[in-house]
Scaffold this motif. Structure first.
Motif, mmCIF file in Angstrom:
data_model
loop_
_atom_site.group_PDB
_atom_site.id
_atom_site.type_symbol
_atom_site.label_atom_id
_atom_site.label_comp_id
_atom_site.label_asym_id
_atom_site.label_seq_id
_atom_site.Cartn_x
_atom_site.Cartn_y
_atom_site.Cartn_z
ATOM 1 N N GLY A 82 0.747 -1.296 0.101
ATOM 2 C CA GLY A 82 -0.076 -0.099 0.041
ATOM 3 C C GLY A 82 0.683 1.279 -0.069
ATOM 4 N N THR A 238 -9.878 9.999 -3.019
ATOM 5 C CA THR A 238 -11.045 9.639 -2.974
ATOM 6 C C THR A 238 -12.231 10.424 -3.828
ATOM 7 O OG1 THR A 238 -10.698 9.242 -0.633
ATOM 8 C CG2 THR A 238 -12.954 9.422 -1.177
ATOM 9 N N LEU A 241 -11.869 8.699 -7.075
ATOM 10 C CA LEU A 241 -12.853 7.230 -7.139
ATOM 11 C C LEU A 241 -14.313 7.635 -7.150
ATOM 12 C CD1 LEU A 241 -10.615 5.229 -4.557
ATOM 13 C CD2 LEU A 241 -10.738 5.012 -6.901
ATOM 14 N N ALA A 287 -2.938 3.703 0.977
ATOM 15 C CA ALA A 287 -4.067 3.102 0.253
ATOM 16 C C ALA A 287 -4.859 2.528 0.727
ATOM 17 C CB ALA A 287 -3.304 2.066 -0.883
ATOM 18 N N GLU A 288 -4.868 1.896 2.062
ATOM 19 C CA GLU A 288 -6.170 1.216 2.638
ATOM 20 C C GLU A 288 -6.971 2.431 3.154
ATOM 21 O OE1 GLU A 288 -7.145 -1.488 3.287
ATOM 22 O OE2 GLU A 288 -5.365 -2.924 2.506
ATOM 23 N N ALA A 291 -9.180 3.351 0.330
ATOM 24 C CA ALA A 291 -10.133 2.589 0.127
ATOM 25 C C ALA A 291 -11.307 2.604 1.282
ATOM 26 C CB ALA A 291 -9.587 1.259 0.060
ATOM 27 N N HIS A 294 -13.093 5.757 0.489
ATOM 28 C CA HIS A 294 -14.154 5.656 -0.760
ATOM 29 C C HIS A 294 -15.287 4.866 -0.188
ATOM 30 C CE1 HIS A 294 -14.801 3.625 -4.879
ATOM 31 N NE2 HIS A 294 -15.523 4.745 -4.761
ATOM 32 N N ALA A 295 -15.312 3.704 0.385
ATOM 33 C CA ALA A 295 -16.245 2.641 0.772
ATOM 34 C C ALA A 295 -17.248 3.316 1.818
ATOM 35 C CB ALA A 295 -15.618 1.549 1.373
ATOM 36 N N GLN A 316 -16.100 0.476 7.920
ATOM 37 C CA GLN A 316 -14.956 0.173 6.938
ATOM 38 C C GLN A 316 -13.769 -0.008 7.475
ATOM 39 O OE1 GLN A 316 -16.173 -0.568 4.048
ATOM 40 N NE2 GLN A 316 -18.096 0.333 4.781
ATOM 41 N N THR A 320 -11.009 -3.519 7.395
ATOM 42 C CA THR A 320 -9.566 -3.261 7.098
ATOM 43 C C THR A 320 -8.896 -4.111 7.867
ATOM 44 O OG1 THR A 320 -10.106 -1.221 5.925
ATOM 45 C CG2 THR A 320 -7.974 -1.593 6.790
#
Length: 362
Positions: A82, A238, A241, A287-288, A291, A294-295, A316, A320
């Protein structure tokens, strides 16, 4: 025509590459589309000329990577998962060669012919070995055309397959013994080099031979330590995305601050207040974090009022951290009970984060 999920870097940033190439008075190595200075500007950004920053981290690392790719050695990017090793290799290949798709995805099942060349067996049986029957692999194409070849997760590949790279990096030549004449030898055109990546958590999977190591310059890509820089990264990526997902929402600043703070707490093992916390074994990379943001935004858009909050981050975040080690659940519960509970007294996003603590006990 069906829209693709993600275009390669040279397509996403085609306008920037074209503008850099049109205004690039600096000397460039043979086979390079851009000069080293323009490659650097493409990766780290140039606000005066409208070039966006794409890699967030140590700018001196970028300079060393570019210098390595001008030399006779390959570049090996190592680091924790990541840390944007693959993204950096893609950006460098796009800027230098104009094509980042000449890629080998390393795995335990990767074979030599997947890297170099194989055969169209129908033509092989009909005509015998011939250039027409040859199926060129990524390294064959990169050498013949003078391009950068990306080799992802090189330490996941069996050692005897890794060692295929030794001759290509030292002699810059690939032999095809089944063919005769000039087609039997491929000499690397100017501009050819290899960018490999390796995950530090995979050390010991398939250790590289000392002969192969000598043919690479190693550069370590480290996690972002500057919180402000990480906040900027998460906001920008974000937003990109969400735009790609067609979701008209943004992650509020205080929610991004909460996310970055929580990730730094768990990544560093200590909070800004000096409280010690146990670090989970799960990867807590930038990177996590992107994610998770975004989620969380997707969760809020489709199942909530459209505005992400602490509770969306919590759901989220739990997913993770709780990936493969049951002990990480205990560590996250301790973090909620000690750190989050204390901060939740402010009645802000941290209190909404704490409200989702019950999901840890399900």
């Amino acid at each position: 025509m069906t829209e693709i999920l993600r275009a390669p870097a040279e397509v996403q940033h085609a306008d920037e590459i074209a503008r850099l190439a049109a205004d690039d008075p600096h000397p460039r190595p043979d086979g390079w589309r851009l000069s080293p200075r323009a490659v650097r500007r493409f990766v780290v950004g140039d606000e005066r000329h409208g070039i966006a920053r794409k890699f967030y981290g140590d700018d001196a690392l970028i300079d060393r990577c570019i210098v390595t790719l001008m030399s006779n050695r390959g570049l090996l990017l190592v680091g924790e998962p990541g840390t944007a090793k693959s993204m950096l290799s893609e950006l460098l290949a796009a800027a230098i060669s104009g094509d980042s798709t000449c890629t080998v995805q390393g795995s335990a099942g990767t074979t030599g012919d997947q890297i170099t060349y194989s055969w169209n067996y129908a033509l092989l049986l009909a005509e015998g070995p011939s250039p027409r029957a040859l199926v060129r692999g990524p390294l064959h194409e990169a050498m013949a055309q003078g391009r950068i070849c990306r080799f992802e997760e090189v330490t996941r590949v069996q050692p005897e397959i890794q060692d295929v790279l030794i001759g290509m990096l030292s002699d810059k030549v690939l032999h095809v013994p089944e063919l005769d004449g000039p087609d039997a030898t491929v000499f690397a055109a100017r501009g050819f080099n290899i960018i490999a990546t390796a995950n530090l958590r995979d050390r010991g999977v398939h250790e590289m031979s000392s002969a192969l190591k000598r043919r690479f310059n190693f550069e370590t890509v480290r996690p972002i330590s500057d919180r402000k820089l990480e906040v900027r990264l998460i906001k920008e990526q974000t937003a990109a995305l969400l735009q790609r997902s067609g979701v008209p929402t943004t992650v509020p600043d205080d929610v991004v601050d909460l996310l970055v703070t929580a990730f730094h707490d768990l990544r560093d093992g200590t909070t800004q207040e000096g409280t010690a916390v146990e670090r989970p074994t799960a990867v807590m990379s930038s990177a996590e974090a992107v994610a998770v943001a975004h989620a969380a935004a997707l969760d809020a858009h489709y199942f909530g009022d459209g505005v992400p909050g602490g509770e969306h981050i919590a759901r989220q975040l739990i997913g993770t951290v709780l990936k493969d080690n049951p002990e990480d659940g205990k560590k996250l519960r301790h973090y909620f009970d000690v750190v989050v509970k204390q901060r939740a007294r402010r009645k802000d996003q941290w209190s909404r984060l704490l409200d989702a603590r019950r999901e840890l006990d399900r």
